[in-house]
Motif scaffolding. Structure first.
Motif, PDB file in Angstrom:
ATOM      1  N   TYR A  13       0.331  -0.300  -5.976  1.00 32.17           N
ATOM      2  CA  TYR A  13       0.378  -1.380  -6.958  1.00 32.17           C
ATOM      3  C   TYR A  13       0.972  -0.924  -8.297  1.00 32.17           C
ATOM      4  O   TYR A  13       1.485  -1.736  -9.067  1.00 32.17           O
ATOM      5  N   SER A  14       0.930   0.380  -8.559  1.00 31.60           N
ATOM      6  CA  SER A  14       1.439   0.891  -9.834  1.00 31.60           C
ATOM      7  C   SER A  14       2.950   0.721  -9.973  1.00 31.60           C
ATOM      8  O   SER A  14       3.483   0.724 -11.085  1.00 31.60           O
ATOM      9  N   ILE A  15       3.644   0.579  -8.854  1.00 29.64           N
ATOM     10  CA  ILE A  15       5.098   0.412  -8.902  1.00 29.64           C
ATOM     11  C   ILE A  15       5.535  -0.953  -8.355  1.00 29.64           C
ATOM     12  O   ILE A  15       6.721  -1.212  -8.187  1.00 29.64           O
ATOM     13  N   MET A  16       4.553  -1.819  -8.088  1.00 31.25           N
ATOM     14  CA  MET A  16       4.858  -3.139  -7.538  1.00 31.25           C
ATOM     15  C   MET A  16       5.343  -4.084  -8.633  1.00 31.25           C
ATOM     16  O   MET A  16       4.849  -4.054  -9.762  1.00 31.25           O
ATOM     17  N   LYS A  17       6.311  -4.922  -8.316  1.00 31.49           N
ATOM     18  CA  LYS A  17       6.810  -5.911  -9.271  1.00 31.49           C
ATOM     19  C   LYS A  17       5.721  -6.939  -9.570  1.00 31.49           C
ATOM     20  O   LYS A  17       4.927  -7.298  -8.706  1.00 31.49           O
ATOM     21  N   LYS A  18       5.686  -7.411 -10.819  1.00 30.41           N
ATOM     22  CA  LYS A  18       4.639  -8.346 -11.242  1.00 30.41           C
ATOM     23  C   LYS A  18       4.655  -9.630 -10.414  1.00 30.41           C
ATOM     24  O   LYS A  18       3.605 -10.196 -10.113  1.00 30.41           O
ATOM     25  N   LYS A  19       5.827 -10.077 -10.057  1.00 28.69           N
ATOM     26  CA  LYS A  19       5.948 -11.295  -9.253  1.00 28.69           C
ATOM     27  C   LYS A  19       5.261 -11.106  -7.901  1.00 28.69           C
ATOM     28  O   LYS A  19       4.561 -11.986  -7.407  1.00 28.69           O
ATOM     29  N   THR A  20       5.469  -9.924  -7.288  1.00 28.92           N
ATOM     30  CA  THR A  20       4.850  -9.617  -5.996  1.00 28.92           C
ATOM     31  C   THR A  20       3.340  -9.482  -6.147  1.00 28.92           C
ATOM     32  O   THR A  20       2.578  -9.923  -5.292  1.00 28.92           O
ATOM     33  N   GLN A  21       2.890  -8.870  -7.253  1.00 38.14           N
ATOM     34  CA  GLN A  21       1.456  -8.725  -7.510  1.00 38.14           C
ATOM     35  C   GLN A  21       0.770 -10.087  -7.579  1.00 38.14           C
ATOM     36  O   GLN A  21      -0.295 -10.292  -6.996  1.00 38.14           O
ATOM     37  N   LYS A  22       1.377 -11.016  -8.290  1.00 38.43           N
ATOM     38  CA  LYS A  22       0.806 -12.353  -8.440  1.00 38.43           C
ATOM     39  C   LYS A  22       0.751 -13.077  -7.098  1.00 38.43           C
ATOM     40  O   LYS A  22      -0.229 -13.747  -6.776  1.00 38.43           O
ATOM     41  N   LYS A  23       1.812 -12.921  -6.316  1.00 40.76           N
ATOM     42  CA  LYS A  23       1.876 -13.572  -5.005  1.00 40.76           C
ATOM     43  C   LYS A  23       0.781 -13.035  -4.094  1.00 40.76           C
ATOM     44  O   LYS A  23       0.080 -13.804  -3.426  1.00 40.76           O
TER      45      LYS A  23
END
Length: 208
Positions: free
Chosen positions: A181-191
């Motif tokens: 999660y530390s390198i995940m895009k914010k859009k993907t995190q929200k999804k």
């Protein structure tokens, strides 16, 4: 910030608190273990460390097999009992109201009330000192199907697993992030967060 130097000791916490079943279906036994973990993924391997004087030690050594049963909040009292009382004096399954069911790969008793049962075959015993380490191959895993959601994912996060730290049992708390999660895009995190919340709501309704 200041530091204090202590003598060598076992301070890698939290540790898992698992119930290891052994013996036979006719004479089943359980030992609670904190010194355990994953040591290899391919082949899948694990270990447990056991004191020679424990009742379970010769049972595991002679059969060359054991089953790791993950421990949950409803099982914590039984886990504590199985860690402080000897199988020489008690039928721990009967005393704790647990159900022994035969492991399909080892023929050993596993705990029906545990959400995950890991059948293991000993490959090596290493004498270390206070404990001997049983290195083992994972033969197979039996899981409680009620924790499998509609997407086919095993929701182990809903099983109320516990851990052990410096003499105390703890229920696992709120998740802080998923792997990567530390390198995940914010859009993907929200999804992902929205998808998890939908699944959690559905499962909570299912178990009410």
């Amino acid at each position: 910030m200041s530091k204090v130097l202590w003598k060598p000791g076992t301070m890698v916490y939290p540790a898992p608190s698992v119930m290891v079943s052994c013996g036979t279906m006719e004479a089943p036994n359980i030992i609670t273990i904190a010194w355990t973990g994953t040591i290899c993924t391919d082949p899948a391997m694990t270990y447990i460390s056991v004191r020679k004087e424990r009742y379970s030690y010769p049972l595991i050594k002679e059969s060359g097999k054991f089953i790791i049963n993950l421990t949950t909040k409803p099982l914590v009292k039984a886990a504590d009992f199985c860690g402080v009382k000897s199988g020489r004096d008690f039928d721990k399954f009967e005393h704790c109201g647990l159900t022994p069911i035969e492991g399909p790969l080892t023929g050993l008793p596993m705990i029906a009330e545990s959400p995950v049962n890991i059948e293991c075959e000993v490959s090596q015993i290493i004498e270390l000192g206070s404990h001997d380490m049983f290195l083992a191959k994972v033969l197979g895993i039996t899981i409680e199907d009620s924790y499998i959601d509609s997407t086919g994912k095993f929701r182990l996060d809903l099983a109320e697993l516990i851990s052990y730290a410096h003499g105390t049992y703890y229920e696992l708390g709120n998740p802080l992030g998923t792997f990567g999660y530390s390198i995940m895009k914010k859009k993907t995190q929200k999804k992902e967060a929205k998808q998890k919340e939908k699944i959690s709501i559905k499962l909570r309704r299912q178990y009410v």
